[in-house]
Each structure stands twice: as structure tokens, then as C-alpha cells.
Design a protein around this motif. Structure first.
Motif, PDB file in Angstrom:
ATOM      1  N   ARG C 121      27.166  40.409  18.003  1.00 55.60           N
ATOM      2  CA  ARG C 121      27.927  39.550  17.101  1.00 55.60           C
ATOM      3  C   ARG C 121      28.639  38.482  17.910  1.00 55.60           C
ATOM      4  NH1 ARG C 121      25.996  42.129  12.539  1.00 55.60           N
ATOM      5  NH2 ARG C 121      26.176  44.358  12.822  1.00 55.60           N
ATOM      6  N   PRO C 122      28.297  37.254  17.696  1.00 50.16           N
ATOM      7  CA  PRO C 122      28.913  36.169  18.460  1.00 50.16           C
ATOM      8  C   PRO C 122      30.432  36.192  18.391  1.00 50.16           C
ATOM      9  CG  PRO C 122      27.122  35.345  17.098  1.00 50.16           C
ATOM     10  CD  PRO C 122      27.300  36.782  16.735  1.00 50.16           C
ATOM     11  N   GLU C 123      30.974  36.516  17.222  1.00 51.72           N
ATOM     12  CA  GLU C 123      32.430  36.502  17.100  1.00 51.72           C
ATOM     13  C   GLU C 123      33.068  37.568  17.973  1.00 51.72           C
ATOM     14  OE1 GLU C 123      30.328  36.928  14.666  1.00 51.72           O
ATOM     15  OE2 GLU C 123      30.514  35.305  13.185  1.00 51.72           O
ATOM     16  N   VAL C 124      32.418  38.734  18.021  1.00 54.62           N
ATOM     17  CA  VAL C 124      32.934  39.782  18.890  1.00 54.62           C
ATOM     18  C   VAL C 124      32.795  39.350  20.342  1.00 54.62           C
ATOM     19  CG1 VAL C 124      32.711  42.187  19.574  1.00 54.62           C
ATOM     20  CG2 VAL C 124      32.341  41.544  17.197  1.00 54.62           C
ATOM     21  N   ARG C 125      31.688  38.694  20.628  1.00 54.28           N
ATOM     22  CA  ARG C 125      31.488  38.234  21.988  1.00 54.28           C
ATOM     23  C   ARG C 125      32.606  37.301  22.409  1.00 54.28           C
ATOM     24  NH1 ARG C 125      26.148  35.944  24.926  1.00 54.28           N
ATOM     25  NH2 ARG C 125      25.262  37.693  23.763  1.00 54.28           N
ATOM     26  N   SER C 126      33.020  36.431  21.514  1.00 52.28           N
ATOM     27  CA  SER C 126      34.114  35.513  21.851  1.00 52.28           C
ATOM     28  C   SER C 126      35.377  36.286  22.195  1.00 52.28           C
ATOM     29  CB  SER C 126      34.391  34.578  20.676  1.00 52.28           C
ATOM     30  OG  SER C 126      33.257  33.811  20.387  1.00 52.28           O
ATOM     31  N   ALA C 127      35.678  37.282  21.377  1.00 56.33           N
ATOM     32  CA  ALA C 127      36.894  38.051  21.625  1.00 56.33           C
ATOM     33  C   ALA C 127      36.793  38.786  22.950  1.00 56.33           C
ATOM     34  CB  ALA C 127      37.136  39.028  20.476  1.00 56.33           C
ATOM     35  N   TYR C 128      35.622  39.376  23.177  1.00 54.06           N
ATOM     36  CA  TYR C 128      35.396  40.090  24.428  1.00 54.06           C
ATOM     37  C   TYR C 128      35.519  39.129  25.609  1.00 54.06           C
ATOM     38  CZ  TYR C 128      32.774  42.674  28.017  1.00 54.06           C
ATOM     39  OH  TYR C 128      32.379  43.292  29.169  1.00 54.06           O
ATOM     40  N   ALA C 129      34.866  37.991  25.480  1.00 57.02           N
ATOM     41  CA  ALA C 129      34.872  37.025  26.576  1.00 57.02           C
ATOM     42  C   ALA C 129      36.277  36.505  26.837  1.00 57.02           C
ATOM     43  CB  ALA C 129      33.922  35.875  26.264  1.00 57.02           C
ATOM     44  N   ALA C 130      37.070  36.396  25.775  1.00 58.51           N
ATOM     45  CA  ALA C 130      38.442  35.901  25.972  1.00 58.51           C
ATOM     46  C   ALA C 130      39.226  36.856  26.859  1.00 58.51           C
ATOM     47  CB  ALA C 130      39.135  35.731  24.621  1.00 58.51           C
ATOM     48  N   VAL C 131      39.073  38.147  26.573  1.00 56.75           N
ATOM     49  CA  VAL C 131      39.780  39.129  27.400  1.00 56.75           C
ATOM     50  C   VAL C 131      39.234  39.103  28.822  1.00 56.75           C
ATOM     51  CG1 VAL C 131      40.297  41.570  27.689  1.00 56.75           C
ATOM     52  CG2 VAL C 131      40.295  40.562  25.398  1.00 56.75           C
ATOM     53  N   VAL C 132      37.904  39.096  28.925  1.00 53.98           N
ATOM     54  CA  VAL C 132      37.301  39.079  30.259  1.00 53.98           C
ATOM     55  C   VAL C 132      37.761  37.846  31.024  1.00 53.98           C
ATOM     56  CG1 VAL C 132      35.103  38.722  31.460  1.00 53.98           C
ATOM     57  CG2 VAL C 132      35.294  40.480  29.697  1.00 53.98           C
ATOM     58  N   ASP C 133      37.775  36.725  30.338  1.00 55.67           N
ATOM     59  CA  ASP C 133      38.152  35.490  31.036  1.00 55.67           C
ATOM     60  C   ASP C 133      39.595  35.545  31.519  1.00 55.67           C
ATOM     61  OD1 ASP C 133      35.727  34.314  30.913  1.00 55.67           O
ATOM     62  OD2 ASP C 133      36.134  33.099  29.140  1.00 55.67           O
ATOM     63  N   GLU C 134      40.450  36.099  30.687  1.00 52.24           N
ATOM     64  CA  GLU C 134      41.839  36.181  31.124  1.00 52.24           C
ATOM     65  C   GLU C 134      41.958  37.083  32.360  1.00 52.24           C
ATOM     66  OE1 GLU C 134      44.640  37.907  28.397  1.00 52.24           O
ATOM     67  OE2 GLU C 134      46.121  37.810  30.017  1.00 52.24           O
ATOM     68  N   ARG C 135      41.276  38.228  32.277  1.00 50.34           N
ATOM     69  CA  ARG C 135      41.303  39.126  33.442  1.00 50.34           C
ATOM     70  C   ARG C 135      40.756  38.422  34.671  1.00 50.34           C
ATOM     71  NH1 ARG C 135      44.790  42.127  32.965  1.00 50.34           N
ATOM     72  NH2 ARG C 135      45.379  40.253  31.851  1.00 50.34           N
ATOM     73  N   LEU C 136      39.657  37.694  34.483  1.00 44.68           N
ATOM     74  CA  LEU C 136      39.019  37.015  35.597  1.00 44.68           C
ATOM     75  C   LEU C 136      39.917  35.944  36.193  1.00 44.68           C
ATOM     76  CD1 LEU C 136      35.272  36.275  34.889  1.00 44.68           C
ATOM     77  CD2 LEU C 136      36.257  37.415  36.868  1.00 44.68           C
ATOM     78  N   THR C 137      40.576  35.214  35.326  1.00 40.21           N
ATOM     79  CA  THR C 137      41.463  34.159  35.819  1.00 40.21           C
ATOM     80  C   THR C 137      42.553  34.752  36.699  1.00 40.21           C
ATOM     81  OG1 THR C 137      41.034  32.923  33.800  1.00 40.21           O
ATOM     82  CG2 THR C 137      42.945  32.263  35.103  1.00 40.21           C
ATOM     83  N   THR C 138      43.150  35.792  36.196  1.00 43.52           N
ATOM     84  CA  THR C 138      44.168  36.488  36.972  1.00 43.52           C
ATOM     85  C   THR C 138      43.611  36.965  38.305  1.00 43.52           C
ATOM     86  OG1 THR C 138      45.154  37.275  34.920  1.00 43.52           O
ATOM     87  CG2 THR C 138      45.754  38.441  36.925  1.00 43.52           C
ATOM     88  N   LEU C 139      42.453  37.614  38.193  1.00 43.61           N
ATOM     89  CA  LEU C 139      41.862  38.217  39.377  1.00 43.61           C
ATOM     90  C   LEU C 139      41.459  37.150  40.391  1.00 43.61           C
ATOM     91  CD1 LEU C 139      41.114  40.930  40.509  1.00 43.61           C
ATOM     92  CD2 LEU C 139      39.041  40.917  39.140  1.00 43.61           C
ATOM     93  N   ARG C 140      40.935  36.054  39.888  1.00 43.63           N
ATOM     94  CA  ARG C 140      40.521  34.978  40.782  1.00 43.63           C
ATOM     95  C   ARG C 140      41.713  34.412  41.537  1.00 43.63           C
ATOM     96  NH1 ARG C 140      35.875  31.907  37.593  1.00 43.63           N
ATOM     97  NH2 ARG C 140      37.107  32.881  35.971  1.00 43.63           N
ATOM     98  N   SER C 141      42.816  34.288  40.825  1.00 43.69           N
ATOM     99  CA  SER C 141      43.954  33.702  41.531  1.00 43.69           C
ATOM    100  C   SER C 141      44.505  34.700  42.548  1.00 43.69           C
ATOM    101  CB  SER C 141      45.005  33.237  40.518  1.00 43.69           C
ATOM    102  OG  SER C 141      46.112  34.094  40.491  1.00 43.69           O
ATOM    103  N   LEU C 142      44.445  35.980  42.188  1.00 38.46           N
ATOM    104  CA  LEU C 142      44.837  36.996  43.170  1.00 38.46           C
ATOM    105  C   LEU C 142      43.926  36.942  44.398  1.00 38.46           C
ATOM    106  CD1 LEU C 142      45.651  40.317  41.254  1.00 38.46           C
ATOM    107  CD2 LEU C 142      47.101  39.087  42.871  1.00 38.46           C
ATOM    108  N   CYS C 143      42.629  36.902  44.139  1.00 36.54           N
ATOM    109  CA  CYS C 143      41.667  36.846  45.245  1.00 36.54           C
ATOM    110  C   CYS C 143      41.893  35.591  46.080  1.00 36.54           C
ATOM    111  CB  CYS C 143      40.236  36.872  44.709  1.00 36.54           C
ATOM    112  SG  CYS C 143      39.736  38.452  44.014  1.00 36.54           S
ATOM    113  N   GLY C 144      42.151  34.487  45.385  1.00 36.25           N
ATOM    114  CA  GLY C 144      42.411  33.248  46.105  1.00 36.25           C
ATOM    115  C   GLY C 144      43.600  33.387  47.041  1.00 36.25           C
ATOM    116  N   GLU C 145      44.658  33.967  46.549  1.00 41.22           N
ATOM    117  CA  GLU C 145      45.836  34.175  47.404  1.00 41.22           C
ATOM    118  C   GLU C 145      45.484  34.990  48.640  1.00 41.22           C
ATOM    119  OE1 GLU C 145      49.583  35.497  45.595  1.00 41.22           O
ATOM    120  OE2 GLU C 145      48.685  34.967  43.641  1.00 41.22           O
TER     121      GLU C 145
END
Lengths: 201, 201, 201, 201
Positions: C121-145
Motif C-alpha cells: 500500500r503506497p500510503e503505508v509505505r509513505s508512513a513507513y518511509a517517514a519513520v525510516v527517514d527520520e531515523r536515518l537523518t538522525t543516524l546520519r548526523s550521528l555518523c557524520g559527527e
DNA sequence: CATGAATGAGCTTTCATTCAT
DNA sequence: CATGAATGAAAGCTCATTCAT
């Protein structure tokens, strides 16, 4: 003498009926859920059932309101029509096909819906039939006058009235469901002509 | 030589459409649930959806079947009608108001339901409009012939055709929803008379 | 001062989401019929649809609730973690693999179900991706540091973040579908070790 | 010695499994109705059930087929990898993340679906777990070899194997549901690096 | 072996109606 | 009077499965 908050029941009922008219015109009777009617009337869903026992009752109220409107519109035109029964018949047809711009397309759509719904619900059918009967009675007496004056006998008035009303109702239906089928501006004059043919030699 | 179970889709579709016709005639479209249609067609509920994608599709199939029936009935009467366009026009009206007992009251009820449903569902409207358009085209050409013969010009044929069809459709509606309003046996002759008045001097 | 019944939609929505969480944990999304969700939430079936337009919307609400929970849990641990980015990274992994007993096995099961449903379901995918993206953003900045501090450049942070999150998500899946495959208590430390190897010389 | 038409059961089963793979890749498991599978396999719906007792059995057959493919792909790479266990480990990871273009995106999508479905159906879970277990056994022995060679003891091999497989499975999931989260071409090298860190001092 | 019609249980969803607040 | 949450009985539709052909 009642105390406290003045009743606004009548106004509310009118609001709700008006809401149904709006919703039917836009979304048909299927789209006319209680919630939609309530919203269009500026109420919460429960409010509709406070003022009407059932949804069907709202439709019935609408039917009789449309009947009132037709009667008033005809009475208005009648006062201008003079004594000639053929002219009065023209006024009747014009009133129903709403020539001079006073037509309410919402009302036409709603009326067709009521006709349809009357096939399913006996109570709606009664309301529909009441309006039809009143129109027919009026029309029959008009036809009778014409026939007596033209031919000396009212014989055939009922059949003529039914045929004329059929043409009017059919014009509503075609106008609503297949608007391209009627050349603009021709409905009233053509039906007037057909009507006259039944009432003159 | 094909193996496996032979296809019977066409027969089944016909059965289902027939079932819908029965159910509508008795309970209106609202009462025509999939379960009821299936039962009337001698199937399990799922069977309807095996042969039709949606319930609406059954209604659409019914609309075009009714259109076919009308066309066939008119063609039948046409072969007896001879060359006079006014007589052929009478044949058209009779075919639609089904004078000599060949009328199917189920069909009339169903047709009114389809007209109503066409207000709500665009796909139904298309099917309804297709039948109406075909009837109108036929009628317009008939009216044109009459007018040319009588008056030398086909001017006004479209308006006349629309008015005649309106009277026919309106007669259906009145007959269904307010049967007492039409004196028995008067519909066809009265409408024939009205029609002639539009097509003769 | 508002009259009428007070709104409780937010609380009810929460209840329903909680009900879905329960049911998914026990019977998977397939077993999560509206009836089952409603029962788990203490409502009649219709109640779910009063507060959510579709069943899918409940799942989407659950996805974002799980995302909120993860974020809150990480923020909590962050406040204890001090300034060292490597320690903060450990805190991130621990928060997600929920070391100190605060894990909600229901949440893990539900998250895997959401991941799966997001395929369909594309709509579920969006919700899933939103959470994943937020986690990734956080994680990327941590990794960057970490990388900047250790190696002077944030190059490779995105790849590292993706791999670490993949390991976390994969651990959820294995833990749910093949629990015997992960020696108890090893997931977090092992993934911490893998993560560090990407961020240090 | 069998007479008559030769059996083509095995070929048909393979066709059907292949059909399921196609349909899952395009429409997910929800879209994989028996009718859709049959169509993709060039059969009628009944045919699927002639060769498989239930739809679930087709999914299970697909799971083990995907397991076979992975095994074969790894064995192929193994023959090129030489004796160094760390290099063989790289080959394992590459085989699963399908570096050199031999990846089948349909297989990845299907595998994620199977993982999800295994949450709901015990029988699917068994099939999924069987494949996971075989991969894990292989991976554990690889990790054990590395550890013994590098550190003199195989301690920690199980945890390492689980973490590596988690990263691989997680990469599938992210690649499928949130493809933008993984920088292209980084999955395999990053996971190889993480893996080595667990197996070397 | 294979077909495709048919079943029927199950699903999500809608909605008129009721009623606590 | 009025609100809006809640109910529960439908409805249409899907689909794995069965089986006559």
C-alpha cells in the motif's frame, strides 16, 4: 403562555429540508446521508433526528414543500392570466416549466429523485401522489373549462390532464438525466402546443 | 476441440439481468441487493460477481437490454405500418406504450428506476442516455419525415421529438408512481393526438 | 462554553491504535479484522470507522505512533549519553534494540508487519518511509559527527547509517520470524561493534 | 513403466511458482490471487489447485526455491573464492546482495513478502526459518573458521552470523520499502566491512 | 490433466438511528 | 435544544477452494 427559550422548531425544520434540497441537487439522494444533510443545514447529525423522526420524513417534507412552491408559483401567474382558460392553461405549463427564469434547478433534480424514491417507499409515494393529485385536479378542472368552452363538454379532461402532466414530468426527467436531448427553450412552447391540440377542435 | 468446462457466461448474464428485472419490479432498486438478485437468478451471491464486476454493471446491462427490447418491438410494428410517416409515428408511440398487451410492467418499473439511478451514477447515466439518444434519433427522423411531407420543412423536428419522448417517459413515471392518475387506455391515443398536432398544420 | 457531548476523538483514536497493536502482536495484520480491532479497543465495529476513515489509516496512525515512541526513547537515552558521538551512537542502537528491558515485543511485531504492508500500500509505505527517514537523518548526523571527529571527514556517513539501520531492521525481522537465530542478548552489542567499525579507523 | 501422456507435474509446479514470483514482484502478496497466479502461469484457476493443495503451499514452494537459488549462487561464487575464510565470507555477502548484476529484484521483493507472511502463517514461518537456518549454519561455520584463524577460538560465531544475516535481511527490506535510504552500491561493501570487524581483532 | 463456473464465508465500509452529555 | 460518539445491521465485494465437465 410559554416561558423560556422560544421554539425555533419550524425554522430548524425548514433549514433541514433546505439542506436536503441542496444535497440532493449536488449528490443525489444516495449522497444525502444524514451527516451530509445536517452539515448542509448547519447542524450536528443528531439534530436532524431531533426534528424529524426519520430521514424519510425529511424527504416527505421536501416533497410537500416542492408542491407548495409549485402551487404558489402557479397562483402568482394565474393572477396575471385573465379569464381565458386556454391562457390559464398556458400559465400552468409555464409555471411548471418555469419559463421566465424563476426555475430552481435544485427543485427539478429533487423532484425527479422523489419520483424515483416513491417507487420504493410507500410513504414517499403517498407524498408524491398527493402533489401529483393536486396538480392533476387543478389541471383537470382547467382542461374541463377549456373543453366546455371549446366543445361544449368536459369529456376527455382527465385523459388530457394526465397526458399534459406526463409531458411535464417527462421533461423534468429528460432535462435532468439527458439534458442534451431537449433543444433549449423549446420545452414549454412545444408542450403548450400539444396541450392546446387536446382541448380544441 | 476445447477441453474443460464449457463457457456459459452469456446465458448466466442473461439470467442475472432477468433476476434484477424481477427484483426491481417487486422491490425497487434499493431492495435489489446482490443476495436478492442472486436468489432470483438461482445463484449464490458470489455468482453475480463472477459474471459482473459490480452490481451497477448488472443495472447497465439491464438498461441496454430494455433498449434492445424497445427497438425490437418497434421494428416489429414498423413492418406492419406501411409507408405513411404519421402512421409510423403512431406505431412508435404504440410500441413504447405497448398497447396491444405486449407491455411488460416489470420493464416499465425497471426503466423508471434506471432513469432515477442515472441521476446518481454517471455510468448508469451513460447507459440511459444511450437508449434515450437512440429513441430520439429514430423519433427525430420520423418527425422530420412527417414535417417535410406535411409542411415542406423538417424544422422543429428535434423539439417535437423531445416533447413526444418526454410525454412517453412521463407516462411511464406516472403509471408507476401514481397509477390512478391516468385513465386506463388513454395514454397512447392521447399522446398520439398530441404528437400529430406538432407535425401537421 | 460548549454545549452537547464533549469530543473524545483523540483518546478513542489512541485506544483504537492500541487495539491494533495488540491484535497485530497476537494474530498479525491478516488477523487484524476491523471486528477484532474494535473488540480489542472496546468498541463496536462501526466505532473504528467513526474515528478512522479506513482500516489502513489505523495502521498508518500506528506507524507514526511507533515512530514517536522510538524518538522519545532515544531522546531519553540521549540525555544520559553525554557529548561523545560514539557513545551517543551506542545510545541510538540501544534505544532501538531496547536493551534494558523497555522493549515492547508488540511494537517489534507491529513494525515488521508495517514494513511488510508498506510493500503493498503506497500510503503505508509513505508512513513507513517517514519513520525510516527520520531515523536515518538522525543516524546520519550521528555518523557524520563520529566520522568527523575520528577521521576528519563525514564521508561515508550515509552509507554507514543505512547499513546500521539495515542491521537494526533485520534484527527485528529475524527476532520476529526466526527468534532462535539470534543468541539472546547479543544483538545490541554485536551491532554496536559493527557500527563502530564503520566510524573509526 | 508408466504409459500414456508423460507427467508434466514438475514443470507445471515450476511454472506456477514462477507465476507467483512475477505477481508478487508486481503487486505484492495481496495482489497475488489464485486467478492472478494462474494467469501469470498460463493456466486456469483450477489448475493451480490441481498442482498445489493450497495457495500457501505455492508460497512455501517459492520460499524453498529462493533458498535453492541463494545456495546455488553462493556455491558458484565459492568455487572462485579460494581457501581464505575472510574472502569466502565476502563471497557469501556478495552472493546475497548480488553484486555483479545477477540480482533478481523479483526475488528480493518476494523474499520480503515471505518474511512478512511468515509472521502470520506457521507453515510459511517454517519454510522461511528453514532457509534462514541453512544460511545461518553456513554463515556460522564461515564465521567460526575466520575466528579460529584470527583469534584461535570460534567463540562469538553465532552472534556474528546472526548480526551479519540481520544486516543482509535488513538491506533487503530497506531496499524494497525505502530504496532511497541506501546510497547505491554501498550495501555490500559496507556490510562486508562490518562483518570483518566482528571476525578480526 | 485442465477448465472455468460456482460457492460461501469473510471482509471492509456505510449509515440511519439512539442516546449520554 | 443540541451535540457528537456509538451502535449494529446491513451492504457490496473478494477470493480460496471445489467440482462438473
Amino acid at each position: 403562555m410559554p416561558r423560556g427559550r422560544p421554539k425555533n422548531t419550524e425554522a430548524r425544520r425548514e433549514q433541514i429540508v433546505e439542506g436536503l434540497l441542496d444535497v440532493i441537487a449536488e449528490h443525489g439522494y444516495d449522497g444525502a446521508s444524514i451527516v451530509a444533510i445536517a452539515r448542509a443545514a448547519g447542524l450536528a447529525p443528531g439534530g436532524v433526528h431531533y426534528h424529524f423522526k426519520t430521514k424519510q420524513d425529511v424527504l416527505i417534507a421536501l416533497a410537500s414543500r416542492l408542491g407548495d412552491t409549485l402551487r404558489r408559483r402557479w397562483e402568482l401567474r394565474m393572477s396575471d392570466a385573465g379569464p381565458d382558460p386556454l391562457v390559464r392553461l398556458d400559465a400552468f405549463i409555464d409555471a411548471h416549466l418555469a419559463l421566465q427564469g424563476s426555475a430552481d434547478p435544485r427543485a427539478v433534480a429533487a423532484w425527479v429523485v422523489i419520483a424515483a424514491e416513491s417507487l420504493r417507499r410507500p410513504e414517499v409515494r403517498s407524498a408524491y401522489a398527493a402533489v401529483v393529485d393536486e396538480r392533476l385536479t387543478t389541471l383537470r378542472s382547467l382542461c374541463g373549462e377549456c373543453l366546455r368552452e371549446q366543445l361544449g363538454s368536459a369529456h376527455g379532461a382527465a385523459a388530457a390532464a394526465a397526458a399534459i402532466l406526463a409531458a411535464i414530468e417527462g421533461a423534468y426527467a429528460l432535462a435532468t438525466a439527458a439534458p442534451q436531448s431537449i433543444p433549449p427553450g423549446t420545452a414549454a412552447p412545444t408542450i403548450r402546443k400539444m396541450a392546446r391540440s387536446l382541448l380544441t377542435a
